[in-house]
Motif scaffolding. Structure first.
Motif, PDB file in Angstrom:
ATOM      1  N   GLY A 173       0.814  -1.210   0.000  1.00  0.00           N
ATOM      2  CA  GLY A 173       0.000   0.000   0.000  1.00  0.00           C
ATOM      3  C   GLY A 173       0.847   1.259   0.000  1.00  0.00           C
ATOM      4  O   GLY A 173       0.560   2.220  -0.725  1.00  0.00           O
ATOM      5  N   LEU A 174       1.921   1.250   0.799  1.00  0.00           N
ATOM      6  CA  LEU A 174       2.793   2.427   0.850  1.00  0.00           C
ATOM      7  C   LEU A 174       3.555   2.589  -0.463  1.00  0.00           C
ATOM      8  O   LEU A 174       3.785   3.707  -0.930  1.00  0.00           O
ATOM      9  N   GLU A 175       3.944   1.466  -1.074  1.00  0.00           N
ATOM     10  CA  GLU A 175       4.614   1.563  -2.368  1.00  0.00           C
ATOM     11  C   GLU A 175       3.685   2.214  -3.396  1.00  0.00           C
ATOM     12  O   GLU A 175       4.113   3.084  -4.166  1.00  0.00           O
ATOM     13  N   ALA A 176       2.416   1.819  -3.379  1.00  0.00           N
ATOM     14  CA  ALA A 176       1.459   2.413  -4.326  1.00  0.00           C
ATOM     15  C   ALA A 176       1.233   3.888  -4.018  1.00  0.00           C
ATOM     16  O   ALA A 176       1.038   4.702  -4.931  1.00  0.00           O
ATOM     17  N   HIS A 181       2.784   9.609  -5.560  1.00  0.00           N
ATOM     18  CA  HIS A 181       3.566  10.800  -5.228  1.00  0.00           C
ATOM     19  C   HIS A 181       4.575  11.135  -6.317  1.00  0.00           C
ATOM     20  O   HIS A 181       4.771  12.295  -6.688  1.00  0.00           O
ATOM     21  N   ASP A 182       5.222  10.082  -6.849  1.00  0.00           N
ATOM     22  CA  ASP A 182       6.280  10.278  -7.851  1.00  0.00           C
ATOM     23  C   ASP A 182       5.743  10.499  -9.260  1.00  0.00           C
ATOM     24  O   ASP A 182       6.504  10.869 -10.155  1.00  0.00           O
ATOM     25  N   GLY A 183       4.465  10.175  -9.483  1.00  0.00           N
ATOM     26  CA  GLY A 183       3.932  10.181 -10.836  1.00  0.00           C
ATOM     27  C   GLY A 183       4.278   8.927 -11.620  1.00  0.00           C
ATOM     28  O   GLY A 183       4.245   8.939 -12.847  1.00  0.00           O
ATOM     29  N   ARG A 184       4.623   7.847 -10.903  1.00  0.00           N
ATOM     30  CA  ARG A 184       4.845   6.578 -11.601  1.00  0.00           C
ATOM     31  C   ARG A 184       3.512   5.881 -11.873  1.00  0.00           C
ATOM     32  O   ARG A 184       2.525   6.137 -11.196  1.00  0.00           O
ATOM     33  N   ARG A 185       3.509   4.969 -12.848  1.00  0.00           N
ATOM     34  CA  ARG A 185       2.330   4.151 -13.107  1.00  0.00           C
ATOM     35  C   ARG A 185       1.971   3.333 -11.873  1.00  0.00           C
ATOM     36  O   ARG A 185       2.839   2.978 -11.089  1.00  0.00           O
TER      37      ARG A 185
ATOM     38  N   ARG B 247       9.517  -1.914 -13.776  1.00  0.00           N
ATOM     39  CA  ARG B 247       9.487  -0.989 -12.633  1.00  0.00           C
ATOM     40  C   ARG B 247      10.529   0.110 -12.775  1.00  0.00           C
ATOM     41  O   ARG B 247      10.296   1.260 -12.408  1.00  0.00           O
ATOM     42  N   ILE B 248      11.700  -0.243 -13.307  1.00  0.00           N
ATOM     43  CA  ILE B 248      12.712   0.788 -13.554  1.00  0.00           C
ATOM     44  C   ILE B 248      12.201   1.759 -14.621  1.00  0.00           C
ATOM     45  O   ILE B 248      12.349   2.978 -14.497  1.00  0.00           O
ATOM     46  N   ALA B 249      11.571   1.201 -15.655  1.00  0.00           N
ATOM     47  CA  ALA B 249      11.026   2.060 -16.711  1.00  0.00           C
ATOM     48  C   ALA B 249       9.912   2.954 -16.177  1.00  0.00           C
ATOM     49  O   ALA B 249       9.761   4.104 -16.619  1.00  0.00           O
ATOM     50  N   ASP B 250       9.127   2.454 -15.198  1.00  0.00           N
ATOM     51  CA  ASP B 250       8.110   3.303 -14.555  1.00  0.00           C
ATOM     52  C   ASP B 250       8.745   4.580 -14.006  1.00  0.00           C
ATOM     53  O   ASP B 250       8.190   5.675 -14.135  1.00  0.00           O
ATOM     54  N   ALA B 251       9.903   4.406 -13.343  1.00  0.00           N
ATOM     55  CA  ALA B 251      10.561   5.555 -12.720  1.00  0.00           C
ATOM     56  C   ALA B 251      11.156   6.472 -13.785  1.00  0.00           C
ATOM     57  O   ALA B 251      11.028   7.708 -13.702  1.00  0.00           O
ATOM     58  N   ALA B 252      11.802   5.889 -14.805  1.00  0.00           N
ATOM     59  CA  ALA B 252      12.396   6.706 -15.871  1.00  0.00           C
ATOM     60  C   ALA B 252      11.312   7.508 -16.583  1.00  0.00           C
ATOM     61  O   ALA B 252      11.465   8.710 -16.857  1.00  0.00           O
ATOM     62  N   GLU B 253      10.192   6.840 -16.849  1.00  0.00           N
ATOM     63  CA  GLU B 253       9.075   7.487 -17.537  1.00  0.00           C
ATOM     64  C   GLU B 253       8.535   8.669 -16.721  1.00  0.00           C
ATOM     65  O   GLU B 253       8.133   9.694 -17.279  1.00  0.00           O
ATOM     66  N   ALA B 254       8.520   8.504 -15.393  1.00  0.00           N
ATOM     67  CA  ALA B 254       7.943   9.551 -14.534  1.00  0.00           C
ATOM     68  C   ALA B 254       8.802  10.809 -14.490  1.00  0.00           C
ATOM     69  O   ALA B 254       8.289  11.890 -14.207  1.00  0.00           O
ATOM     70  N   VAL B 255      10.088  10.682 -14.740  1.00  0.00           N
ATOM     71  CA  VAL B 255      10.968  11.850 -14.594  1.00  0.00           C
ATOM     72  C   VAL B 255      11.464  12.413 -15.918  1.00  0.00           C
ATOM     73  O   VAL B 255      12.016  13.518 -15.950  1.00  0.00           O
TER      74      VAL B 255
END
Lengths: 337, 337
Positions: A173-176, A181-185, B247-255
């Motif tokens: 839940g915290l990861e989601a 917060h980060d704007g990740r999927r 998951r790494i791509a999620d972060a790259a995509e967000a920034v």
């Protein structure tokens, strides 16, 4: 008359929140009504595992106090003791070495069982019938038996497993929340709002978690928020609970006996179940789907009553749960029986 | 002549494995060839965050040593210093309070930058061009900038995120190993064999992990085994690496900046990349799929060279990377500039 009936037995439940002790008279149908005592001091665990001396220092006065409550009849004789403890399998070496002699000397017992806490949870929930018990609190473990051998699945702790347990759910839940917060999927604005209401601004969350020694409990404290968000319709939270249900069912499926020739029962136990339908509905659906021959039943009692019923079965020579070096170690005063 | 050219600048990279310091002369095209010094003593982090005094105790003698190497010319004047440190955003309060004055007094510097380690990694990899940098080691963080503001995704540590990083990968691999051990769905016999060869019998694994203070590193030590099993065709390990790549791509995509009007670059950095194709192939596929306008480039340099280039840009008044209280704190001797 049942052999052993009329004698008294002691059940012990030792865990992270302290020590609970119960004394009951043995009847033909198992232990009678119990008198109980509680110590809020958890038994120490050191380099050599669970500290046998620290356990005895607390246990013996509690047992003596319970025995003395009988009044005019004087101290009631104790025939058998069963101790359930978290970590018994890996940390119980000192208990196995020292408790048989110490308890024979102090109480004159004829039988002693040292059980993993999952085994006392099993005995409390299902007694001596074949089946599987899921214990889901901060952690998650499943045990099952066909009355010939024990099977155990998960219970590996918050970094290696305990999949679907409270710490697992809270962590997911915290990861989601942080994804949002980060704007990740895959993020959830509802979980982010819940995390902020519990822990404050996200930037402060790592500092509130990592320095703690009770990190799994901190994570698990967020599990009810995940359930609440799911109940309010949040799709990410609902997905997390569905995944938790699948993972818990994975463990139940791995330990549940098949082809026993009789119906097996599954009981769900542990504090995590208090989060209710958001977990229970998908979990019951998974279990029904995977284990159509098993019946989910409410647990008859708690781990302390399970320890008491194991002690009573020892006293009457009617123990059907299988002995096992790691799960259910059986010792007489003269050594293993 | 470029203003500031001919003066000297210092770059610092402070992390869990120690302190690295570089000194270089500023040229019209950035820092020239650097001389470097290394301390294996990580700067202490206490209740008040990164310990400024402990940093200075190590840094100043190292800088003086590097300045003295010039020979006949005497000690070389230092115009600017840039310090990149893990945890700078949340733990850098003491550095922001004490370093400007202390370094002005000791070195006479005119400019100081205190940067998150992700920012020095960015500057090392992409210099002052817009784009995104993924830093994947034991942890995982992505930072990006359009040269107006910074964006950061993940980097929340092994319990809250660092999704797809080394600890995440190793943890997922060990979980799959224990699934196989328990007979749960989703297990991998190959990962179980690998876990047994590294850690011994599974029953001993919790005892080898939980008492350690470097649990993320212990988990990450298993990441190369996950990659090896994937390379040898294990489907579960391959699935774990595909999930890490997503998951790494999620972060790259967000920034990663969009619509900058120019091509943006993405660089992948960090020790995790050494596990090679089993991660890189799915990761490059994800990045190409999600960010078709970005070009994946090899990093030009490491975080220490990034710190040096930030210091050189400060000295020449040519810093294009945006200041930010948490990511890139800029201070002159008299305070923030």
């Amino acid at each position: 008359m049942t052999p052993g009936a009329g004698s008294w037995v002691v059940g012990v439940d030792s865990g992270g929140s302290g020590l609970r002790v119960a004394l009951a008279e043995v009847t033909a149908r198992g232990p009678g009504p119990a008198e109980t005592a509680v110590s809020r001091t958890p038994v120490r665990t050191g380099e050599a595992g669970i500290d046998a001396r620290h356990l005895l220092e607390q246990l013996l006065p509690m047992v003596h106090g319970l025995r003395g409550r009988g009044g005019a009849g004087g101290a009631r004789p104790v025939a058998a003791v069963a101790v359930g403890a978290a970590g018994m399998a890996t940390l119980g070496g000192q208990l196995r070495a020292e408790l048989p002699g110490a308890l024979e000397e102090a109480l004159g017992i004829r039988g002693l069982a040292l059980a993993a806490d999952a085994v006392t949870a099993y005995a409390g929930a299902l007694g001596q019938r074949p089946g599987a018990v899921v214990a889901a609190g901060t952690g998650m473990v499943a045990v099952g038996t066909d009355l010939t051998e024990w099977r155990r699945a998960d219970g590996w702790g918050h970094l290696l497993g305990d999949c679907g347990g409270g710490a697992w759910l809270g962590r997911a839940g915290l990861e989601a929340a942080l994804r949002a917060h980060d704007g990740r999927r895959g993020g959830s604005a509802a979980l982010l709002a819940a995390a902020e209401s519990v822990f404050g601004p996200p930037a402060g969350l790592p500092g509130q978690l990592y320095p703690r020694t009770d990190r799994p409990a901190v994570l698990a404290s967020f599990a009810p928020e995940v359930a609440r968000c799911a109940a309010e319709g949040d799709a990410v939270a609902t997905g997390i609970l569905a995944e938790a249900a699948r993972r818990i069912a994975d463990a139940a499926e791995a330990v549940c006996p098949r082809e026993t020739g009789r119906e097996v029962e599954i009981a769900l136990t542990g504090g995590l179940l208090r989060i209710g339908d958001p977990l229970l509905v998908p979990l019951l659906a998974e279990l029904t789907d995977r284990l159509p021959g098993a019946r989910v039943v409410p647990p008859a009692g708690d781990p302390l009553s399970g320890a008491l019923s194991i002690a009573a079965a020892l006293a009457t020579g009617s123990l059907q749960l299988p002995g096992d070096p790691a799960m259910l170690h059986l010792a007489g005063p003269g050594g293993a029986v």
